[in-house]
Scaffold this motif. Structure first.
Motif, short mmCIF file in Angstrom:
data_model
loop_
_atom_site.label_atom_id
_atom_site.label_comp_id
_atom_site.label_asym_id
_atom_site.label_seq_id
_atom_site.Cartn_x
_atom_site.Cartn_y
_atom_site.Cartn_z
N ASN A 43 0.80 -1.25 -0.04
CA ASN A 43 -0.26 0.05 0.20
C ASN A 43 0.43 1.17 0.26
O ASN A 43 0.14 2.42 0.56
N THR A 72 -1.54 2.19 -5.32
CA THR A 72 -1.85 2.61 -4.50
C THR A 72 -2.28 4.42 -4.83
O THR A 72 -3.40 4.91 -4.61
N ALA A 113 -3.98 -1.69 -4.18
CA ALA A 113 -4.68 -0.99 -4.96
C ALA A 113 -5.88 -1.26 -4.24
O ALA A 113 -6.90 -1.14 -4.34
N GLU A 116 -7.26 -0.45 -1.14
CA GLU A 116 -7.48 1.58 -1.35
C GLU A 116 -8.84 1.68 -1.65
O GLU A 116 -9.36 3.04 -0.69
#
Length: 251
Positions: A43, A72, A113, A116
């Motif tokens: 992340n 991210t 990703a 997030e």
């Protein structure tokens, strides 16, 4: 439906192009991908470098941007700059060239990703194929990507829940709901000597599966020809342990 796609292998990776092609059957696709490989970024976000966002393609139902950031970063940029009027409805990441099951989930830029997107209340799915080759065959995975996405979208969305989906090298027998396998990486670095006599290290490693016979794990499913579908939470609180220790540490 507005669909946002990224990956950690970079634009042009065969897995990403396959995912884009599949998702265009479900809605309008926006790709924000790293401009090069970003594997193992988890992340990570870029704090000290300026981020760039460059449109490289626009056609009906598909717009593609490149960024110099992490996966991210790509999701953050897209949500803040490209979907400021709302959305996306779905975030998909991948298809990664290589397994993102077991402990790899904490290192994976693909899943970073996804985490997030999940943190923002958006249905988010990570897809990976257990094949690192640049020219890996995604043909047999493709119909399952579409079908699993449809089924996940039809389910009630749960807070803090996202999806980690890993596919073995075909043929595929079906799908299994799994948990992440317990284990660790061993012998992770190979030492080399540079021309000046200094030592440097390159990452390699061997995964040690500490529960090879547990049939409910992602590794067991993949090893036996099944796609593993692992519901994954970004709430890292150990709720069971928390409830058992409150009388010992609260004062």
């Amino acid at each position: 439906m507005k669909i946002l796609i990224t990956n950690d292998d970079g634009w042009g990776a065969k897995g990403l192009l396959t995912l884009v092609d599949v998702m265009r059957e479900l809605g309008d696709v926006t790709v924000v991908a790293p401009d090069g490989p970003r594997s193992g970024q988890s992340n990570a976000i870029s704090v000290l470098i300026p981020l760039r966002l460059r449109k490289i393609k626009e056609e009906p139902r598909l717009t593609v941007y490149l960024s110099n950031g992490t996966p991210t970063d790509c999701i953050k940029l897209a949500i803040n700059e490209l979907f400021s009027d709302g959305g996306p409805d779905l975030i998909v990441s991948g298809i990664n060239h290589g397994d993102n099951g077991m402990v790899n989930v904490i290192y994976s830029g693909t899943m970073g990703a996804v985490f997030e997107g999940c943190s923002r209340g958006i249905t988010s799915i990570g897809f990976s194929l257990c094949d690192h080759r640049p020219d890996a065959d995604f043909t047999f995975f493709r119909p399952h990507v579409l079908e699993l996405t449809k089924r996940i979208l039809a389910m009630p969305r749960r807070e803090c829940l996202c999806w980690n989906i890993n596919c073995p090298v075909g043929p595929v027998k079906g799908t299994k709901i799994t948990r992440h396998c317990h284990g660790y990486w061993d012998k992770e670095y190979v030492p080399y000597t540079d021309p000046n006599g200094g030592t440097f290290f390159l990452l390699t490693g061997h995964f040690v599966n500490t529960e090879p016979d547990a049939p409910d794990t992602d590794q067991y499913a993949n090893a036996h020809g099944y796609i593993s579908v692992t519901p994954t939470t970004i709430d890292m609180t150990d709720k069971q342990w928390k409830d058992s220790i409150n009388t010992r540490l609260e004062y």
